[in-house]
Scaffold this motif. Structure first.
Motif: not given
Length: 514
Positions: A104-121
């Motif tokens: 992502a180009g922004e910190w806010r969205v980057a944090a979302m991307l980094e959470s996906w592996e944990t959230i979705f397994g």
């Protein structure tokens, strides 16, 4: 292996790193219009319309190229309203074995991307965005070796890396920077180039209706929407700029004229920042114009510096400094922006012009932003975080990674000089020199005090006086402070009283546009 590839609204590039080695037969491209991204600030109506229409056209182009695209529109009744919510729905629909996404180009969205592996397994691979010249690691390495982060030296390294305007190890023309030659005022010219006007097609018309209904309280108007929304049309504008405007771009890049919104500027930044155009390709083509004798060196160097210099430098600063950069307020400025920043209803002609065209088109060029709206906000002591929000809202090319350092750091000096060695402030004299604005204003640019005195004049000196404790030792402000101290006590008192009265009038009139 079935792969889900989310493509975000500023990743409209067919060669995006997340797609580069993907098998179209086993890949689902997910594109999402979500409420969170349209409302985290009150984006200009034309900005929202541009991004949504460009996304829809890009989806069609990907489908034509053989990709399977799962496209979620903003008005889909089941739309989850967020990237993560839409990833959840897509995982349920497609049962992918992995997710591959470009960073992502922004910190806010980057944090979302980094959470996906944990959230979705499921495995999530976040790939570097290689549409930039400098990697994050390269910028960090460059910055770690220096006590002061001067853009000029970073820019020189980018020239060396790309080979742009280089003769071996030397810069073409034996100079790195021709900025001193790019400060000429302009005069009205019937032959001044005008950017292409792109009439909305059926897809864009649908988007315009959606935006008008859903974002009626957002700044700006949709009237006259004329942006390119496809790579093909963006390329038409790029070719026109290189052939018609680039030759005189350098001379007049800092000029301003009443009623002239574009002058010799490229109007390509929206297309670069959303991915429709390749910035390095544009630089190489601009260089080719110089090598062929069709554009002068000062114009070509100035244009290339904006892209591989400032644009890359801003990205490096944004990611290096981190999410708390937005909270910095070196000068402790707290005033709210005047409400007319959202209406353009002011007697100051320069501000009326810059803000008026911004609200009408979501565009203003860099000097209008820096030395008119930004300069005024800094002189009155506006809260840099609020100034940042305004710029992020109103400009079609504004993404936080490039807009925040430009606004908070360069324009508002909120970082205390990390990005710029001095505040970008001026009296009315600079605006008078670089424009025809002052001749059409009810205020007199030659006066410092009195009812008809240009507000910039007293505000400029008052700013220096207010902040002498923090800025008095700044070498680049040595001469203005010396001039201020040479003035009589009576003159200084009258100037500060004039500024105080003006600032009180802003407070009395009502401030924020929120």
């Amino acid at each position: 292996m079935k792969t889900l590839v989310p493509v975000l609204g500023d990743q409209l590039t067919p060669t995006l790193s997340a797609l580069r080695d993907a098998d179209p037969d086993d890949t689902i491209v997910l594109m999402m219009e979500v409420g969170d991204e349209t409302t985290y600030v009150r984006h200009h109506k034309q900005k929202i319309a541009y991004i949504l229409s460009a996304m829809r056209h890009h989806a069609k182009a990907l489908e034509k190229a053989g990709w399977t695209v799962d496209y979620v529109k903003l008005d889909d009744p089941d739309n989850a309203g967020s990237f993560t919510g839409e990833i959840a729905r897509a995982v349920e629909r497609h049962a992918p074995e992995r997710i591959v996404v470009t960073e992502a180009g922004e910190w806010r969205v980057a944090a979302m991307l980094e959470s996906w592996e944990t959230i979705f397994g499921i495995p999530v691979e976040i790939r570097a965005d290689d549409r930039f010249v400098a990697t994050h690691a390269e910028f960090d390495a460059w910055a770690s070796e220096r006590k002061q982060l001067t853009m000029e030296f970073f820019y020189r390294d980018m020239r060396r890396k790309t080979g742009l305007l280089m003769d071996g190890k030397k810069p073409v023309g034996d100079r790195w920077n021709f900025d001193k030659e790019n400060r000429k005022p302009a005069k009205a010219d019937l032959f001044m180039p005008q950017p292409h006007v792109f009439k909305p097609d059926a897809i864009t018309k649908d988007v315009l209706v959606l935006v008008a209904e859903r974002f009626a309280d957002h700044p700006g108007t949709l009237d006259g929407f004329a942006y390119a929304v496809t790579a093909k049309d963006a390329e038409k504008q790029a070719a026109y700029f290189l052939a018609k405007a680039l030759p005189q771009f350098g001379d007049y890049e800092d000029a301003m004229l009443t009623g002239e919104r574009y002058l010799w500027h490229s109007i390509l930044s929206p297309y670069i920042n959303s991915g429709l155009l390749d910035p390095l390709d544009l630089c190489r083509r601009a260089e080719a114009e110089y090598r062929a004798g069709r554009a002068p060196l000062n114009s070509v160097e100035g244009y290339i510096r904006q892209i591989i210099g400032w644009r890359e430098y801003m990205r490096g600063i944004y990611w290096r400094e981190g999410p708390d950069y937005v909270t910095r307020n070196f000068l402790n400025h707290k005033r709210k922006l005047p409400g007319w920043y959202w209406t353009g209803d002011t007697d100051m002609h320069c501000l009326k012009e810059a803000i008026g065209q911004t609200l009408e088109t979501a565009h203003a060029h860099h000097i209008q932003r820096l030395m008119v709206t930004g300069n005024f906000a800094l002189l009155i002591g506006a809260d840099p975080a609020e100034v940042h929000r305004w710029y992020l809202e109103v400009y079609v090319d504004a993404y936080e990674w490039v807009e925040l350092p430009n606004t908070l750091g360069m324009s508002q000096f909120g970082d205390g000089g990390l990005l710029g060695s001095k505040p970008y402030i001026s009296s009315g004299a600079y605006i008078d020199r670089m424009s025809d604005y002052c001749g059409q204003c009810r205020y007199d640019v030659k006066k410092r005090v009195g009812e008809d005195a240009c507000p910039y004049n007293a505000l400029y000196w008052d700013f220096l006086a207010r902040h002498e404790g923090k800025l008095g030792d700044n070498q680049r402000l040595r001469m203005p402070y010396a001039t201020w101290k040479k003035q009589s006590a009576q003159s200084r008192n009258e100037t500060r009283a004039q500024a105080k009265t003006f600032l009180q009038s802003l407070d009395t009139a009502g401030e924020s546009g929120y």
